[in-house]
Design a protein around this motif. Structure first.
Motif, PDB file in Angstrom:
ATOM      1  N   VAL A 125       0.851  -1.187   0.000  1.00 42.03           N
ATOM      2  CA  VAL A 125       0.000   0.000   0.000  1.00 42.03           C
ATOM      3  C   VAL A 125       0.884   1.233   0.000  1.00 42.03           C
ATOM      4  O   VAL A 125       1.915   1.278   0.686  1.00 42.03           O
ATOM      5  CB  VAL A 125      -0.936   0.025   1.232  1.00 42.03           C
ATOM      6  N   GLY A 126       0.487   2.240  -0.776  1.00 45.57           N
ATOM      7  CA  GLY A 126       1.288   3.451  -0.866  1.00 45.57           C
ATOM      8  C   GLY A 126       0.460   4.699  -0.669  1.00 45.57           C
ATOM      9  O   GLY A 126      -0.656   4.817  -1.188  1.00 45.57           O
ATOM     10  N   LEU A 127       1.003   5.620   0.102  1.00 45.08           N
ATOM     11  CA  LEU A 127       0.415   6.942   0.264  1.00 45.08           C
ATOM     12  C   LEU A 127       1.013   7.841  -0.812  1.00 45.08           C
ATOM     13  O   LEU A 127       2.228   7.997  -0.897  1.00 45.08           O
ATOM     14  CB  LEU A 127       0.745   7.505   1.649  1.00 45.08           C
ATOM     15  N   LEU A 128       0.159   8.415  -1.655  1.00 45.77           N
ATOM     16  CA  LEU A 128       0.633   9.191  -2.793  1.00 45.77           C
ATOM     17  C   LEU A 128      -0.046  10.549  -2.835  1.00 45.77           C
ATOM     18  O   LEU A 128      -1.224  10.685  -2.496  1.00 45.77           O
ATOM     19  CB  LEU A 128       0.316   8.462  -4.104  1.00 45.77           C
ATOM     20  N   SER A 129       0.708  11.556  -3.235  1.00 43.78           N
ATOM     21  CA  SER A 129       0.078  12.846  -3.523  1.00 43.78           C
ATOM     22  C   SER A 129      -0.371  12.832  -4.974  1.00 43.78           C
ATOM     23  O   SER A 129       0.165  12.084  -5.795  1.00 43.78           O
ATOM     24  CB  SER A 129       1.068  13.992  -3.289  1.00 43.78           C
ATOM     25  N   LEU A 130      -1.372  13.630  -5.286  1.00 41.89           N
ATOM     26  CA  LEU A 130      -1.790  13.746  -6.681  1.00 41.89           C
ATOM     27  C   LEU A 130      -0.634  14.378  -7.460  1.00 41.89           C
ATOM     28  O   LEU A 130      -0.117  15.418  -7.081  1.00 41.89           O
ATOM     29  CB  LEU A 130      -3.034  14.623  -6.793  1.00 41.89           C
ATOM     30  N   SER A 131      -0.231  13.712  -8.517  1.00 42.41           N
ATOM     31  CA  SER A 131       0.933  14.190  -9.261  1.00 42.41           C
ATOM     32  C   SER A 131       0.885  13.683 -10.692  1.00 42.41           C
ATOM     33  O   SER A 131       0.153  12.749 -11.021  1.00 42.41           O
ATOM     34  CB  SER A 131       2.223  13.697  -8.595  1.00 42.41           C
ATOM     35  N   ALA A 132       1.704  14.303 -11.523  1.00 42.93           N
ATOM     36  CA  ALA A 132       1.817  13.854 -12.909  1.00 42.93           C
ATOM     37  C   ALA A 132       2.327  12.414 -12.957  1.00 42.93           C
ATOM     38  O   ALA A 132       1.901  11.621 -13.803  1.00 42.93           O
ATOM     39  CB  ALA A 132       2.765  14.776 -13.670  1.00 42.93           C
ATOM     40  N   GLY A 170     -10.116  21.780  -3.944  1.00 45.83           N
ATOM     41  CA  GLY A 170     -11.232  20.905  -3.597  1.00 45.83           C
ATOM     42  C   GLY A 170     -10.969  19.423  -3.748  1.00 45.83           C
ATOM     43  O   GLY A 170     -11.830  18.603  -3.453  1.00 45.83           O
ATOM     44  N   GLY A 171      -9.783  19.046  -4.187  1.00 44.80           N
ATOM     45  CA  GLY A 171      -9.434  17.644  -4.355  1.00 44.80           C
ATOM     46  C   GLY A 171      -8.620  17.120  -3.187  1.00 44.80           C
ATOM     47  O   GLY A 171      -8.267  17.869  -2.279  1.00 44.80           O
ATOM     48  N   PRO A 172      -8.305  15.832  -3.175  1.00 48.84           N
ATOM     49  CA  PRO A 172      -7.505  15.265  -2.099  1.00 48.84           C
ATOM     50  C   PRO A 172      -6.035  15.647  -2.224  1.00 48.84           C
ATOM     51  O   PRO A 172      -5.520  15.778  -3.340  1.00 48.84           O
ATOM     52  CB  PRO A 172      -7.690  13.750  -2.280  1.00 48.84           C
ATOM     53  N   ALA A 173      -5.392  15.834  -1.089  1.00 47.55           N
ATOM     54  CA  ALA A 173      -3.947  16.064  -1.095  1.00 47.55           C
ATOM     55  C   ALA A 173      -3.214  14.734  -1.193  1.00 47.55           C
ATOM     56  O   ALA A 173      -2.179  14.636  -1.847  1.00 47.55           O
ATOM     57  CB  ALA A 173      -3.518  16.805   0.171  1.00 47.55           C
ATOM     58  N   PHE A 174      -3.760  13.705  -0.537  1.00 49.28           N
ATOM     59  CA  PHE A 174      -3.136  12.389  -0.541  1.00 49.28           C
ATOM     60  C   PHE A 174      -4.188  11.311  -0.793  1.00 49.28           C
ATOM     61  O   PHE A 174      -5.345  11.445  -0.373  1.00 49.28           O
ATOM     62  CB  PHE A 174      -2.431  12.103   0.789  1.00 49.28           C
ATOM     63  N   VAL A 175      -3.780  10.252  -1.471  1.00 51.15           N
ATOM     64  CA  VAL A 175      -4.648   9.118  -1.752  1.00 51.15           C
ATOM     65  C   VAL A 175      -3.887   7.831  -1.462  1.00 51.15           C
ATOM     66  O   VAL A 175      -2.656   7.813  -1.452  1.00 51.15           O
ATOM     67  CB  VAL A 175      -5.126   9.114  -3.221  1.00 51.15           C
ATOM     68  N   LEU A 176      -4.636   6.770  -1.209  1.00 46.29           N
ATOM     69  CA  LEU A 176      -4.037   5.456  -0.980  1.00 46.29           C
ATOM     70  C   LEU A 176      -4.210   4.586  -2.222  1.00 46.29           C
ATOM     71  O   LEU A 176      -5.307   4.506  -2.787  1.00 46.29           O
ATOM     72  CB  LEU A 176      -4.683   4.751   0.213  1.00 46.29           C
ATOM     73  N   TYR A 177      -3.116   3.956  -2.621  1.00 46.12           N
ATOM     74  CA  TYR A 177      -3.130   3.001  -3.728  1.00 46.12           C
ATOM     75  C   TYR A 177      -2.473   1.718  -3.259  1.00 46.12           C
ATOM     76  O   TYR A 177      -1.688   1.703  -2.309  1.00 46.12           O
ATOM     77  CB  TYR A 177      -2.362   3.551  -4.940  1.00 46.12           C
ATOM     78  N   SER A 178      -2.805   0.623  -3.937  1.00 45.34           N
ATOM     79  CA  SER A 178      -2.127  -0.645  -3.667  1.00 45.34           C
ATOM     80  C   SER A 178      -1.630  -1.220  -4.980  1.00 45.34           C
ATOM     81  O   SER A 178      -2.010  -0.762  -6.062  1.00 45.34           O
ATOM     82  CB  SER A 178      -3.074  -1.643  -2.985  1.00 45.34           C
ATOM     83  N   SER A 179      -0.794  -2.235  -4.856  1.00 45.54           N
ATOM     84  CA  SER A 179      -0.377  -2.953  -6.054  1.00 45.54           C
ATOM     85  C   SER A 179      -1.521  -3.857  -6.502  1.00 45.54           C
ATOM     86  O   SER A 179      -2.319  -4.334  -5.696  1.00 45.54           O
ATOM     87  CB  SER A 179       0.860  -3.804  -5.769  1.00 45.54           C
TER      88      SER A 179
END
Length: 253
Positions: free
Chosen positions: A94-101, A231-240
């Motif tokens: 599981v990874g904590l990610l910021s919205l990014s390109a 208005g969007g999330p700063a961080f999101v959770l993703y998994s493999s």
């Protein structure tokens, strides 16, 4: 965006336990823990917003639900591009990610990521993230508005991510752009040190580093993400994807 019911249920347990604490732990006591336990490595950037997750891990709430959670501090210092690679190659579940390109490009290339959930939403009251300017520049009057950042060296974590957006929007508000400053990338701890030794003039930061800068009197918030909230999330959770598939099977067993 792919989804997995079993994994969403599992991460709901993780975040519910972390954020609600003992109340969730008590409710979980009536639920049969996962057996065998599910091992989860999560990047741990040391942000104040994840305090509940650290507390839940220390209190053993995850173990009570059959989860063996390892918060990987080394992975937490990486950029979003690094975290995407670690998820895709199985170094993290599981990874904590910021919205990014980097994240959007990875999704577009279908490298095997499963979107789980946003962790927060940026609104105008947010003061937990923003751009610090060196205290000596503020005290001397050399910095008064974002226009004074022209020609200055500014640290951001990742090009094309939230911090970059925050700096860019502040510059845009005074008719400037990226070309008018010297952007450098570095981790949050390194950026804090760079402010202290005057290697940079400003830095996008998050808590607890914002409070640390104030305590050390090396920098103050010049503008927050709330000032330019989208208005969007700063961080999101993703998994493999592999972990999602295995966990779905595990949860449905």
């Amino acid at each position: 965006m792919k989804s997995a019911f079993g994994l969403r249920r599992l991460l709901g347990a993780i975040l519910g336990t972390a954020l609600i604490g003992t109340a969730t732990a008590a409710a979980a006591a009536a639920t049969e823990p996962l057996n065998p336990p599910v091992k989860i490595r999560i990047n741990s950037p040391g942000l104040a917003g994840l305090g509940g997750m650290y507390l839940a891990n220390d209190k053993g709430y995850f173990k009570e639900q059959g989860l063996e959670v390892f918060l990987d501090a080394a992975a937490g210092a990486n950029t979003s591009a690094d975290t995407v690679t670690q998820l895709a190659t199985g170094q993290l579940e599981v990874g904590l990610l910021s919205l990014s390109a980097a994240l959007f490009n990875a999704i577009g290339r279908d490298v095997g990521l499963v979107g789980l959930m946003p962790l927060n939403t940026l609104d105008k009251d947010n003061r937990a993230t923003g751009t610090l300017v060196r205290q000596d520049l503020i005290d001397s009057g050399a910095y008064k508005t974002p226009a004074d950042l022209k020609g200055k060296k500014i640290a951001i974590l990742t090009v094309g991510a939230n911090g970059h957006y925050n700096v860019n929007q502040a510059l845009k508000s005074v008719g400037l752009g990226d070309k008018d400053v010297n952007l450098v990338t570095m981790s949050f701890p390194d950026a804090l040190a760079a402010l202290g030794n005057k290697a940079v003039d400003a830095a996008f930061q998050v808590e607890p580093f914002i409070s640390a800068a104030a305590a050390q009197k090396i920098g103050s918030l010049a503008f927050t993400e709330g000032d330019f909230a989208h208005g969007g999330p700063a961080f999101v959770l993703y998994s493999s994807e592999a972990f999602a598939k295995n966990t779905t099977k595990h949860s449905n067993a």
